[in-house]
Design an enzyme around this catalytic site. Structure first.
Site, PDB file in Angstrom:
ATOM      1  N   GLU A 158      39.866 -46.881 -72.073  1.00 17.50           N
ATOM      2  CA  GLU A 158      39.168 -48.170 -71.975  1.00 17.50           C
ATOM      3  C   GLU A 158      39.150 -48.713 -70.553  1.00 17.50           C
ATOM      4  O   GLU A 158      40.150 -48.617 -69.832  1.00 17.50           O
ATOM      5  CB  GLU A 158      39.876 -49.180 -72.896  1.00 17.50           C
ATOM      6  CG  GLU A 158      39.205 -50.543 -72.953  1.00 17.50           C
ATOM      7  CD  GLU A 158      40.071 -51.580 -73.675  1.00 17.50           C
ATOM      8  OE1 GLU A 158      39.768 -51.892 -74.838  1.00 17.50           O
ATOM      9  OE2 GLU A 158      41.032 -52.074 -73.062  1.00 17.50           O
TER      10      GLU A 158
ATOM     11  N   TYR B  31      32.421 -54.273 -70.359  1.00 17.84           N
ATOM     12  CA  TYR B  31      33.461 -53.605 -71.147  1.00 17.84           C
ATOM     13  C   TYR B  31      32.990 -52.200 -71.457  1.00 17.84           C
ATOM     14  O   TYR B  31      31.816 -51.992 -71.780  1.00 17.84           O
ATOM     15  CB  TYR B  31      33.697 -54.357 -72.467  1.00 17.84           C
ATOM     16  CG  TYR B  31      34.692 -53.664 -73.385  1.00 17.84           C
ATOM     17  CD1 TYR B  31      36.045 -53.966 -73.321  1.00 17.84           C
ATOM     18  CD2 TYR B  31      34.261 -52.681 -74.280  1.00 17.84           C
ATOM     19  CE1 TYR B  31      36.954 -53.317 -74.137  1.00 17.84           C
ATOM     20  CE2 TYR B  31      35.176 -52.023 -75.104  1.00 17.84           C
ATOM     21  CZ  TYR B  31      36.515 -52.345 -75.024  1.00 17.84           C
ATOM     22  OH  TYR B  31      37.417 -51.697 -75.818  1.00 17.84           O
TER      23      TYR B  31
END
Ligand code: GDP
Ligand code: MN
Length: 380
Positions: free
Chosen positions: A189, A101
């Site tokens: 992101e 992530y």
């Protein structure tokens, strides 16, 4: 402003980040052409601006044309959190070895930009924050736009223990930071950031939000806007040069200046009410702004009272008063109002309001008190 994955991926690609490629389509026939060109397996990815597409069945790896047809039709007919799937992003499937992530975001409390990374990728970060918070690592930018070589090794090592991964990851993360700053993002992101079986890296999903206050610096990004996800009242207000944000309460607010508008909302809450909106009519003085503001506010059926709070500077109180008069003539206003006007041309404004039996409150507090009381009375 939020943009779709396929648009964000393009932004990442332009910044030199590794992406799987692919193409967005709406129709099955187009989709089949794309899939045949890419070669199976491919991933079908619904393009909706809400989270949890995977869980909702909106992401599917398909191995052949038969599966492609079946799942394309199924996904295209899905409604995900109330939004229909208009576009499907078709990308070559990656043989995923490990999912990470990575995100660049704003930490409002620290007043800094933060890079967040985790070796626990692929799941929603909120979930990791609950189940395994120590797996989330944060690197604060300390007001800089590039990584600091003295602090960086410790951070990157904490997420990517393998030295060979650190080099690739550093390159991608620095590019993500650059995209964040150059495009005035509020969020950039990658989830998951993947390493495949051959050791290649890809941004396999992309989420980018832009700071609307910086939109004027990026006219090129306007074409990316998907208005089906925007509140139509907010869009209209923006086109009318009103700064408007819809909220859940029942006291409609018309205020001049963002600071006073915030203070007014705070006072409503303090006195037991709930604001229905943020609205700043300031910037220039014009009765039409009040009329437009009232039109938008009154469309909200939750609104049970209206509070007009003006501290006249550039905004002239008589312009506001004339706007109120005009609105009362043109709109069939059933909702009671509390008004407080002071400052530039206050005397003229009060004379104008007298003609329709409106008395300006002596203080902001008493006006807010009345607006809250009127809203409560109407609710019963
Ligand atoms: P999200 O649910 O909206 O976050 O959608 P993602 O694009 O992140 O996809 C969800 C999950 O599907 C990923 O975390 C992966 O596990 C899986 N996935 C996505 N693309 C691929 C792919 O190319 N190959 C494989 N094997 N899995 C994929
Ligand atoms: Mn994802």
């Amino acid at each position: 402003m939020k943009i779709h994955e396929y648009q964000a991926i393009q932004l990442f690609k332009n910044a030199g980040m590794p992406t799987p490629g692919g193409e967005v389509v709406s129709e099955l026939a187009q989709g089949l052409t794309v899939a045949n060109r890419l070669g199976y397996p491919v991933v079908l990815k619904s393009q909706v601006l809400v989270g949890g597409r995977g869980k909702a069945g909106g992401i599917k790896v398909v191995k052949n044309e038969i599966e492609f047809k079946e799942h394309f039709v199924r996904i295209r007919a899905l409604k995900i959190k109330g939004y229909s799937v208009e576009k499907i992003f078709i990308v070559p499937a990656i043989e995923i070895k490990k999912e990470f992530y990575a995100a660049v975001a704003i930490d409002n409390i620290k007043g800094d930009v933060v890079l967040i990374a985790s070796a626990e990728g692929g799941v929603e970060i909120e979930e990791t924050a609950k189940t395994n918070p120590q797996a989330i690592k944060k690197y604060y930018m300390n007001g800089q736009k590039t990584i600091d070589p003295t602090r960086w090794p410790e951070f990157i090592g904490s997420v990517f223990p393998d030295a060979s991964d650190q080099k690739a990851a550093t390159d991608i993360l620095q590019k993500l930071i650059t995209v964040f700053f150059t495009q005035d993002c509020s969020l950039a992101e990658i989830n998951p950031l993947v390493k495949d079986a051959k050791g290649n890296w890809f941004a396999a999903d992309a989420k980018v939000n832009f700071d609307d206050n910086a939109a004027f610096r990026h006219p090129d990004l306007e074409v990316l806007r998907d208005i089906s996800y925007e509140d139509s009242d907010e869009t209209e207000a923006k086109n009318l040069s009103l700064s408007f944000v819809k909220m859940d309460g029942n006291v409609g607010c018309i205020v001049n200046g963002a600071g006073l508008a915030m203070a007014t909302m705070d006072t409503i809450k303090l006195l037991g009410g709930e604001p229905a909106n943020f609205l700043d009519v300031g910037g220039s003085s014009n009765p039409a702004k009040v009329l437009n503001a009232l039109k938008i506010i009154l469309r909200n059926k939750n609104v049970k009272s209206i509070l007009i709070n003006i501290f006249g500077g550039i905004t002239r109180c008589d312009d506001i008063a004339n706007g109120i008069l005009q609105a009362r003539k043109e709109l069939n206003i059933q909702v009671p109002m509390a008004v407080r006007l002071i400052g530039t041309n206050e005397k003229e404004a009060k004379e104008i309001l007298k003609t329709v039996n409106i008395v300006s409150h002596p203080t902001m507090r008493s006006a807010v008190e009345e607006a809250v009381r009127l809203a409560k009375k109407s609710v019963g």
